[in-house]
Each structure stands twice: as C-alpha cells, then as structure tokens.
Design an enzyme around this catalytic site. Structure first.
Site, short mmCIF file in Angstrom:
data_model
loop_
_atom_site.label_atom_id
_atom_site.label_comp_id
_atom_site.label_asym_id
_atom_site.label_seq_id
_atom_site.Cartn_x
_atom_site.Cartn_y
_atom_site.Cartn_z
N GLU A 246 14.48 -46.64 -15.65
CA GLU A 246 14.54 -46.57 -14.89
C GLU A 246 15.58 -45.32 -14.81
OE1 GLU A 246 13.50 -46.85 -9.48
OE2 GLU A 246 13.97 -47.75 -11.20
N SER A 360 19.79 -50.91 -3.00
CA SER A 360 21.05 -49.82 -2.11
C SER A 360 22.25 -49.87 -2.96
CB SER A 360 20.54 -50.90 -0.86
OG SER A 360 21.40 -51.62 -1.20
#
Length: 381
Positions: A246, A360
């Site tokens: 990704e 995060s």
C-alpha cells in the site's frame, strides 16, 4: 535515450492523446474527498487504460502486467499525476491485493482473480478495520469458520472505514479463524464476494459531505474454502505484506499532486495579499522544503513504510491548515447551500484523516520506535 526515459515518453504521449479526446472532461476528477465524482466515467477510462496495457504496469508479464522496473513505475505514476489524469478506481485491487496474491496466492487464486483486476472487471475493497480494531488491527473480532461440509468459510462480524465497499465486487477480509486465539495468532486472510445476502454495506458520511467509505456487516456470509490466502491462521503476515504494498511507489505520483496543491496555494497567497505576512512566508517555505525532502527520501526506494506514511500524512495535514490560514475568513464559508465546499476546504477537512487511516500516526511512531530504533515496547494493559 534510456529505457526509463523511453517508457516515460511513451506513457506521457499516450496520456496526452487520450486525455485530449473523449476523456478530456475527466481531467482532475476524483481524488480524496471527491471519490464520487464521475465514478462510472472514471471506471470506463480505467478499462480503456487496461485495453491499451496501462494497468498493473509493475506486475510480472506472466500475470498480465508490463514487468516495469521500479524506476519505470515511478515514471508512470509521476506522468499520470502530471497529466492531471482522473483518480484511479482500481487502486486497491491493483496496488494492494494483486501484489499480495502474486506473492502469497496459489496458482488457482492467481488465475481466478488477477485477470479481472488487470482488466478492471472486478473492484476490491479492504476489510481490515473494525470499531474496536482500527490501527490496532490485531484486535479484530470478525470470525470465520469452515462450514460443516468443509467447502466454505462462514464469516460473521463488522468492518468499518471500508473504502469503496459500495462499488466493489470483492473484499479481502482479515478474520479470526481459530477460536480462543489472541492478537496476531489465529487470523486468516479471506477473499469474500460482496454480492450476497450475508453482506450489508452502510455508507458513512464524512466531514466533506461525501461517503467514500462504509461500514460492512457480515452475517453468515460465505466464500469458497479455497479463498484463503496463505495458510489458515497465518493471516497476519499476509495482511502486513499488503500494507507494505500500500505504501509503495504509487506514493511518488501522490507527491506530484502535493506539489500542484502547494503551487496553487502560493498563488492564492499572492492574490489575496497573505504572501506579505512573515508567518505565511515561513509556512510556505517549510511546506516547500518538506516536500523536497519527502521526494528525495522516497526516490531512494528504501524508506521504512511507517516513516513514509507518517511523513507524508503529517505534511499534507499541515498544508490543509496552512491553506485555511492563508484564505482567512473566506475559509469559513461554504460555496453554496447546503454544504458545497471549495477545493481548499475539502483539502483541509479530508487531510485530517491522512494521519489516521492506514495506521494512525501514534501507531506508526510506536512501530518506528520499536522496530527501527530498537526501543522497548510500549506497556500494554
């Protein structure tokens, strides 16, 4: 001329010709916070790309790609962004699942699932996060069990923040397949069809007013027993490999978009007089130097994925905040009722999510501290 420059020239010329014809109106469409724009037309564009051999360029030729080198892939993504070509609709299948199947899938899985990704005939979404398992992915509670006949996996649970689930035909799902297992153990990586009675998709309205991501509920949803990637119970390692893909070379094209945003923001500051303010000058210089450093590091090709994700996400969020400061009071007013945003407002609101999705900043910093710097692990309750 080097092979990379030849490749760059080829894709540049092709994009110039194709985006100057029937697809001209798609230039600049889509993107973060605007994924709903001209979706059907962008899908047709991407199928047009596939017909001319411009999807999955980095995949090996034996799986339908062009076998492009890393340098050629960088050239492709940069030229695509420089041409202001429309945002891709097949990113999750092409950049995430496809490379995962090439690395971990069986020959049968590759034969079944890779060709429709290359042709953009089947779209994919990612079933990772859950209400209590966001960045802490190892806390997943969605369950999967083999049917009594042993011919299917039966999936029950909920996923959230599932991008483009409402447009996708398939979802790769991380589920707990070994009862009583905890954390990273006992997870499996399953390929689940979305079009079945046991799958419900509920769009989530974002700050931008759009609904790019969704909640997905699995209620005795089924998929073939052969649709597990890697060994059952070893899904964590496969899932982590997907996250590595990704954050690959496609992010270099993303940086071209960042540069365009920064240059446009400088023009806004020049027009409205904000450029005369020392604080604005400092912010723009910091943004420019940050972008140059980002580009230099990423082109080396050996940046730790967590470092890369934290760097670009924080940079982009800060650019959104700087845009609001430069625009002043005008940034507080919607363009029109009920909630029509301009590009800068959309950038500011959507970039708040950059430091949250795909892990995060807090989680990424822990990973950097523990795995890169070798610091002690954070204490867990």
């Amino acid at each position: 001329m080097s092979s990379v420059e030849e490749f760059r020239t080829e894709i540049r010329n092709w994009l110039r010709d194709q985006l100057g014809g029937e697809f001209a109106e798609l230039k600049g469409r889509g993107g973060p916070g605007r994924e709903h724009e001209a979706f059907a037309e962008r899908l047709a564009w991407e199928r047009h790309m596939a017909a001319h051999g411009w999807t999955c360029v980095g995949w090996p030729e034996e799986y339908g790609g062009r076998g492009a080198s890393v340098a050629e892939q960088i050239a492709f993504h940069e030229e695509y962004a420089l041409a202001d070509a429309p945002a891709r609709v097949n990113h999750i299948g092409e950049q995430l699942l496809g490379p995962t199947l090439i690395a971990y899938g069986t020959e049968e899985q590759k034969a079944r699932f890779l060709p429709p990704i290359v042709a953009v005939e089947e779209l994919w979404c990612q079933g990772y996060s859950e209400p209590d398992a966001g960045s802490d992915l190892a806390n997943v509670r969605t369950r999967a069990a083999l049917s009594p006949e042993g011919d299917a996996w039966v999936v029950n649970g909920q996923k959230i923040w599932t991008s483009l689930a409402h447009e996708s035909q398939w979802c790769f799902v991380v589920a707990r397949s070994e009862p009583g297992s905890r954390r990273h153990a006992g997870l499996s990586y399953l390929l689940v069809p979305m079009d079945q009675p046991g799958v419900e998709v509920r769009p989530i309205v974002q700050l931008t007013g759009t609904s790019e991501f969704n909640e997905v509920f699995f209620d005795d949803a089924r998929t073939d027993a052969s649709h597990v990637v890697g060994e059952p119970g070893d899904g964590w390692s496969v899932a982590m490999a997907t996250l590595g893909f990704e954050r690959g070379v496609s992010t270099l094209g993303q940086q071209v978009g960042f540069r365009r945003e920064l240059e446009s923001l400088v023009e806004v500051a020049r027009r409205n007089g904000a450029l005369a303010e020392p604080r604005v000058q400092e912010g723009l210089v910091r943004a420019w130097t940050g972008l140059e450093a980002m580009r230099a590091h990423f082109r080396r090709g050996d940046v730790e994925p967590s470092v890369a994700k934290t760097y670009w996400a924080t940079w982009h969020r800060d650019l959104g905040e700087l845009a609001m400061e430069i625009r002043g009071a005008a940034s507080l007013l919607a363009e029109s009722a009920p909630y029509e945003l301009d590009d800068w407002q959309r950038l500011f609101l959507f970039s708040r999510a950059d430091t949250i999705y795909a892990g995060s900043d807090e989680i990424q910093r822990n990973i950097i501290a523990e795995r890169v710097l070798g610091l002690p692990k954070e204490a867990r309750a």
